[in-house]
Design an enzyme around this catalytic site. Structure first.
Site, PDB file in Angstrom:
ATOM      1  N   LYS A  22       0.838  -1.207   0.000  1.00  0.00           N
ATOM      2  CA  LYS A  22       0.000   0.000   0.000  1.00  0.00           C
ATOM      3  C   LYS A  22       0.870   1.253   0.000  1.00  0.00           C
ATOM      4  CE  LYS A  22      -1.614   1.486   4.190  1.00  0.00           C
ATOM      5  NZ  LYS A  22      -1.283   2.876   4.525  1.00  0.00           N
ATOM      6  N   ASN A  23       1.877   1.261   0.883  1.00  0.00           N
ATOM      7  CA  ASN A  23       2.650   2.502   1.054  1.00  0.00           C
ATOM      8  C   ASN A  23       3.645   2.763  -0.071  1.00  0.00           C
ATOM      9  OD1 ASN A  23       1.170   2.976   3.318  1.00  0.00           O
ATOM     10  ND2 ASN A  23       2.783   2.414   4.778  1.00  0.00           N
ATOM     11  N   CYS A 116      -4.483  12.994  13.746  1.00  0.00           N
ATOM     12  CA  CYS A 116      -4.388  11.573  13.471  1.00  0.00           C
ATOM     13  C   CYS A 116      -4.302  10.840  14.805  1.00  0.00           C
ATOM     14  CB  CYS A 116      -3.122  11.346  12.652  1.00  0.00           C
ATOM     15  SG  CYS A 116      -2.838   9.653  12.234  1.00  0.00           S
ATOM     16  N   ARG A 121       1.112  14.508  13.375  1.00  0.00           N
ATOM     17  CA  ARG A 121       1.819  14.149  12.140  1.00  0.00           C
ATOM     18  C   ARG A 121       1.992  15.406  11.303  1.00  0.00           C
ATOM     19  NH1 ARG A 121      -0.542   8.765   9.632  1.00  0.00           N
ATOM     20  NH2 ARG A 121       1.345   8.895   8.384  1.00  0.00           N
ATOM     21  N   ASP A 307       5.340   0.575  11.947  1.00  0.00           N
ATOM     22  CA  ASP A 307       4.108  -0.068  11.475  1.00  0.00           C
ATOM     23  C   ASP A 307       3.996  -1.534  11.914  1.00  0.00           C
ATOM     24  OD1 ASP A 307       3.414   2.308  10.326  1.00  0.00           O
ATOM     25  OD2 ASP A 307       3.917   1.727   8.275  1.00  0.00           O
ATOM     26  N   ARG A 399      -8.375  -0.427   5.173  1.00  0.00           N
ATOM     27  CA  ARG A 399      -7.480   0.559   4.555  1.00  0.00           C
ATOM     28  C   ARG A 399      -6.152  -0.078   4.179  1.00  0.00           C
ATOM     29  NH1 ARG A 399      -5.854   4.811   8.178  1.00  0.00           N
ATOM     30  NH2 ARG A 399      -4.493   5.035   6.409  1.00  0.00           N
TER      31      ARG A 399
HETATM   32  C1  EPZ Z   1       4.724   6.799   6.219  1.00  0.00           C
HETATM   33  O1  EPZ Z   1       4.020   7.932   6.735  1.00  0.00           O
HETATM   34  C2  EPZ Z   1       3.738   5.659   6.192  1.00  0.00           C
HETATM   35  N1  EPZ Z   1       2.599   6.022   5.357  1.00  0.00           N
HETATM   36  C3  EPZ Z   1       3.281   5.316   7.606  1.00  0.00           C
HETATM   37  O2  EPZ Z   1       2.463   4.158   7.537  1.00  0.00           O
HETATM   38  C4  EPZ Z   1       4.502   4.987   8.457  1.00  0.00           C
HETATM   39  O3  EPZ Z   1       4.101   4.783   9.781  1.00  0.00           O
HETATM   40  C5  EPZ Z   1       5.504   6.155   8.396  1.00  0.00           C
HETATM   41  O4  EPZ Z   1       5.839   6.447   7.016  1.00  0.00           O
HETATM   42  C6  EPZ Z   1       6.802   5.862   9.134  1.00  0.00           C
HETATM   43  O5  EPZ Z   1       7.421   4.738   8.586  1.00  0.00           O
HETATM   44  C7  EPZ Z   1       2.693   5.934   4.028  1.00  0.00           C
HETATM   45  O6  EPZ Z   1       3.727   5.627   3.468  1.00  0.00           O
HETATM   46  C8  EPZ Z   1       1.464   6.207   3.253  1.00  0.00           C
HETATM   47  P1  EPZ Z   1       7.015  10.033   8.118  1.00  0.00           P
HETATM   48  P2  EPZ Z   1       4.701   9.373   6.674  1.00  0.00           P
HETATM   49  O7  EPZ Z   1       6.885  11.369   7.502  1.00  0.00           O
HETATM   50  O8  EPZ Z   1       5.576   9.486   5.498  1.00  0.00           O
HETATM   51  C9  EPZ Z   1       7.763  13.188  11.517  1.00  0.00           C
HETATM   52  C10 EPZ Z   1       0.581   2.830   8.003  1.00  0.00           C
HETATM   53  O9  EPZ Z   1       0.133   2.284   9.054  1.00  0.00           O
HETATM   54  N2  EPZ Z   1       7.506  14.219  10.514  1.00  0.00           N
HETATM   55  O10 EPZ Z   1       8.105   9.143   7.620  1.00  0.00           O
HETATM   56  O11 EPZ Z   1       3.612  10.370   6.854  1.00  0.00           O
HETATM   57  C11 EPZ Z   1       6.546  12.346  11.842  1.00  0.00           C
HETATM   58  O12 EPZ Z   1       5.686  13.000  12.746  1.00  0.00           O
HETATM   59  C12 EPZ Z   1       1.094   4.249   8.006  1.00  0.00           C
HETATM   60  O13 EPZ Z   1       0.590   2.258   6.907  1.00  0.00           O
HETATM   61  C13 EPZ Z   1       7.757  15.523  10.818  1.00  0.00           C
HETATM   62  O14 EPZ Z   1       8.210  15.859  11.916  1.00  0.00           O
HETATM   63  O15 EPZ Z   1       5.595   9.317   7.969  1.00  0.00           O
HETATM   64  C14 EPZ Z   1       7.174  11.086  12.370  1.00  0.00           C
HETATM   65  O16 EPZ Z   1       7.554  11.281  13.713  1.00  0.00           O
HETATM   66  C15 EPZ Z   1       0.831   4.968   9.261  1.00  0.00           C
HETATM   67  N3  EPZ Z   1       7.513  16.471   9.864  1.00  0.00           N
HETATM   68  C16 EPZ Z   1       8.432  10.944  11.523  1.00  0.00           C
HETATM   69  O17 EPZ Z   1       8.685  12.258  10.986  1.00  0.00           O
HETATM   70  C17 EPZ Z   1       7.043  16.150   8.627  1.00  0.00           C
HETATM   71  O18 EPZ Z   1       6.850  17.059   7.806  1.00  0.00           O
HETATM   72  C18 EPZ Z   1       8.329   9.969  10.383  1.00  0.00           C
HETATM   73  O19 EPZ Z   1       7.110  10.187   9.668  1.00  0.00           O
HETATM   74  C19 EPZ Z   1       6.796  14.809   8.330  1.00  0.00           C
HETATM   75  C20 EPZ Z   1       7.045  13.846   9.280  1.00  0.00           C
END
Ligand code: EPZ
Length: 421
Positions: A22-23, A116, A121, A307, A399
């Site tokens: 999915k991701n 969320c 996030r 995840d 989802r």
């Molecule tokens: C991706 O989300 C995945 N979603 C998430 O999977 C997964 O948990 C996450 O990566 C971490 O591996 C998809 O790929 C669609 P991040 P993403 O930006 O990209 C912080 C699932 O269950 N951050 O890598 O949104 C954030 O808060 C989902 O399938 C900032 O600070 O996650 C987190 O602490 C849930 N500022 C860390 O970085 C930003 O602008 C990593 O998040 C963006 C993120």
């Protein structure tokens, strides 16, 4: 709304076919918006999040249809560039259309993603990266309004408080491939899903160096063409079935799963006592002896994936001894603890760490989770709980897990879907 009913009976056996990720599918679908030509994306799971992305395409006047696991996208001549609140609010990953729209249409209006259940996030890194490429960004009436007319290559460090960001890397990379000049992304995320997106972009004609590393060097091109791509298998779905095998003392072969994408999880499961070995086109997970407790800390790839945190917690909940699971990506991602405790688990939270005292057994109960992986953890617990477990609000599972009840039932689980009254 549906619920999943599980009668815990123990041992799962057999072979399960792992679907496409999915991701990886979501950003790859978004990347098709960078071209005027048709793209064919294969091995796309049939999931609610994918349908949501295709609904966004409809709003953009982009033709797309899913036939089985193949999605054909024909973006020819599309002019719209707005992703509405009604869709973005149901799926945060919709944010990944921002980069492609901005690069292709020079303008984008994407609803600002809301709160969320897994904690804050933010999207500051997405915006920082796009601004480094010269995009003008404002937030108006709940929308990110981005102007890409002055964009050119830039140099950006994409590290945040919790490390690299998967979708911020995707967004900035997708914007950079069509932006004149050279862009350097430092501290790029290296998750297999980002690497798969990079492969797809390169098939479209993007010039990217550093593929799969923390430093991406992108030379913008004027035009990208359509491409044909097969999405990688879903490492989180595979990991969830690996835990299903472990928790039920079973023996399950994960067809299509890629062991090399799952090294941190596999390492921990082997440490716990599970027998895992590669077989042609997948790997086999076999319970051979009593499992030992393990300590886990979630980290960006290749570290242990956030995840998989909830699912491993279910396994440790029934593994004798004390385990500690520390969440370093989303410190509030613990909604499953209360529900697991309602089933008889003994888990307490201390800051970002869950202390799990393994119990002899769980008892079935009606439970509810408000996040995808937490729901998966409850299903896993239900597989070994005595009696009947009802996992409510199953739309979260829909989802991210394709045909979960069919796949589990084929392995011998007693599980079915019912309408919630
Ligand atoms: C991706 O989300 C995945 N979603 C998430 O999977 C997964 O948990 C996450 O990566 C971490 O591996 C998809 O790929 C669609 P991040 P993403 O930006 O990209 C912080 C699932 O269950 N951050 O890598 O949104 C954030 O808060 C989902 O399938 C900032 O600070 O996650 C987190 O602490 C849930 N500022 C860390 O970085 C930003 O602008 C990593 O998040 C963006 C993120």
């Amino acid at each position: 709304m549906d619920k999943l009913v599980i009668e815990g009976i123990g041992r799962l056996e057999g072979t399960v076919t792992i679907s496409g990720a999915k991701n990886a599918s979501l950003p790859i679908l978004a990347a098709t918006l960078l071209s005027d030509e048709k793209s064919v994306i294969r091995n796309v799971p049939m999931l609610r999040d994918i349908s949501t992305m295709l609904k966004i395409f409809k709003c953009l006047d982009v033709k797309a249809r899913q036939d089985g696991d193949t999605v054909v996208v024909d973006p020819k001549g599309y002019k719209k560039c707005m992703a509405p609140y009604e869709l973005v609010s149901t799926m945060r990953a919709s944010i990944c259309v921002l980069g492609p729209l901005l690069a292709k249409q020079k303008f984008a209006q994407v609803s600002y993603p809301g709160g969320c259940v897994i904690g804050p996030r933010p999207i500051d890194l997405h915006l920082k990266g796009l601004e480094a490429l010269g995009a003008g960004i404002k937030v108006e009436k709940g929308y990110i309004v981005a102007d890409g007319r002055r964009m050119r290559g830039g140099h950006v460090y994409l590290g945040g408080h919790f490390g690299s960001s998967v979708l911020a890397t995707a967004n900035v990379m997708m914007a950079a491939v069509l932006t004149k000049g050279v862009t350097i992304i430092e501290n790029a995320a290296c998750e297999p899903e980002v690497v798969d997106l990079t492969s797809f972009l390169m098939k479209m004609g993007a010039k990217i160096k550093g593929h799969g590393t923390h430093r991406l060097i992108i030379e913008g091109v004027r035009r990208l063409h359509g491409a044909d791509h097969r999405v990688i298998p879903d490492r989180i779905e595979a990991g969830t079935y690996a835990i299903a095998a472990a928790i039920t003392k079973g023996d399950v072969t994960l067809r299509n799963a890629k062991l090399e994408h799952m090294v941190a999880l596999v390492d921990k499961l082997i440490e716990s006592g599970l027998h895992i070995r590669k077989v042609p086109n997948g790997f086999r997970v076999k319970y051979v002896k009593k499992l030992k407790p393990i300590d886990v800390t979630t980290l960006p790839y290749p570290g242990f994936p956030t995840d998989m945190q909830a699912q491993v917690m279910s396994l440790m909940a029934v593994t004798e001894g004390i385990s500690v699971i520390t969440e370093k990506i989303y410190p509030d991602r613990f909604t499953h603890i209360m529900e697991l405790n309602r089933m008889g688990a003994d888990i307490r939270l201390e800051g970002p760490s869950a202390i799990i005292k393994g119990v002899q057994g769980l008892s079935g109960a009606p439970v509810m989770a408000s996040d995808l992986r937490a729901s998966a953890a409850l299903v896993l617990a239900g597989l070994v709980a005595k009696g009947r477990t009802e996992v409510k609000r199953i739309y979260h599972l829909d989802r991210g897990y394709e045909k979960i009840e069919e796949k589990l039932a084929a392995l011998g689980a007693s599980v079915w879907r019912e309408k919630e009254k």
